[in-house]
Write an enzyme that holds these catalytic residues in place. Structure first.
Site: not given
Length: 348
Positions: A145, A127, A44
DNA sequence: CACGCGTGGGC
DNA sequence: TGCCCAAGCGT
């Protein structure tokens, strides 16, 4: 907005679609396998503002070199920057290393399964915290996102500029995700829908699991959404960069300051382009010549043109930031892409 | 909250 | 070719 029943139908449709079309990713657990929080976190961070294609080889390199968060925490900062070189947004690499140390020191090497604790980690924002909570721990968070924003803007036919309605879009996305039966899959399915079906250009609406409910499609305006404000023109900057060699086959390099543009990365001495007073005193350098072609490079907020000046020098180094480095070993340094361009141009 | 922060690929 | 971007965060 929809009632609970229709939201559940949308969730089921998306999860069913994902079950059939999910892509394989190096960081993605196979069906039935439990996800590794370290892999979820690492991927991520790398995927922030970066394409899947670009991330894949970096992710593979990192997990091979540092199989778990303890290994990464113990690594040298310079090694981390070297491995990250070319991926961009180098503050991510600095925060990645910082975060690994926090996880080891504060959480005994285990990523916390608490959303607020995740959010407090370096480099982990709204996020990424939601992504880890849902993907690694299967908690009911919906990661929002750019993909999800686009899907939602189209689904609800939101015509206002995205920057003005981000909060509203986020709430709508969370509304669509809340209470879904498989948060781990749902978060990834939502993003993957945007990445493969609800694409910025030429969305493949006929293949979309939400095609019959999508307001943007019904109104024929899906592809035009989300609306974005015009960007201001990129300023152009010029500078000089010095290719300084000595009689031992070495070239002069220096480490950039820890923060800011290309922070913590290695560069060739340069001046005039990054707002820093970092010119080197080159009175004693013997000027050899100029490289005819300039190095051009586009950063996020400006375009750069660098003139390469070649020098010969064998005296003492000005300070510890500078060092001589063997030409054939330059690959071992944390050189950002713009500096690799300079290198290639200087020796060509 | 607006801005600083990289890069390479697609069209 | 020039523009748009791609799974955002920190300040």
């Amino acid at each position: 907005m929809e009632d609970t029943r229709s939201v559940k139908l949308l969730q089921d449709k998306l999860l069913e679609w994902y079950g059939r079309h999910r892509r394989q990713m190096p960081w993605r657990a196979e069906e039935g396998q439990s996800p590794d929080p370290y892999h979820a976190w690492l991927s991520e961070i790398m995927l922030q503002q970066t394409t899947v294609t670009a991330v894949k080889p970096y992710f593979e390199k990192f997990v091979k070199r540092w199989p778990n968060v303890r290994d990464l925490a113990q690594a040298d900062q310079d090694d981390v920057m070297h491995m990250w070189a070319g991926l961009g947004y180098y503050a991510r690499a600095r925060n990645l290393h910082k975060c690994a140390k926090v996880v080891v020191n504060e959480y005994d090497g285990h990523f916390p399964d608490d959303h607020a604790k995740l959010l407090a980690l370096p480099g982990v924002g709204p996020y990424t915290a939601a992504a880890i909570s849902s993907i690694a721990f299967n908690q009911d968070y919906t990661a929002v996102d750019g993909n999800v924003e686009r899907v939602v803007a189209r689904f609800y036919a939101v015509k206002k500029p995205l920057s003005d309605v981000k909060k509203d879009i986020k709430e709508k996305a969370e509304h669509l995700g809340r209470g879904n039966p498989s948060p781990c899959d749902f978060t990834q399915a939502f993003m993957e829908l945007g990445a493969t079906i609800c694409t910025p250009k030429s969305p493949k609406c006929v293949l979309c699991p939400w095609q019959t409910e999508c307001e943007g499609r019904k109104k024929g305006i899906a592809e035009s959404l989300p609306v974005k404000k015009a960007k201001s023109a990129k300023p152009k900057r010029d500078g000089q960069i010095y290719w300084v060699t000595n009689d031992k086959g070495q070239v002069l390099v220096r480490k950039r300051p820890a923060e800011g543009l290309l922070g913590g990365m290695i560069e060739f001495p340069s001046k005039g382009w990054d707002g820093r007073d970092q010119d080197i005193d080159h009175d004693d350098f013997q000027r050899i010549g100029l490289v005819k072609e300039k190095v051009r490079h586009v950063f996020t907020h400006f375009e750069l043109s660098l003139e390469i000046v070649k020098y010969r020098f064998s005296g003492d180094l000005p300070d510890s930031a500078y060092q001589w480095y063997k030409l054939e070993k330059l690959e071992d340094l944390a050189l950002p892409s713009v500096m690799k361009k300079v290198w290639k141009m200087a020796v060509s």
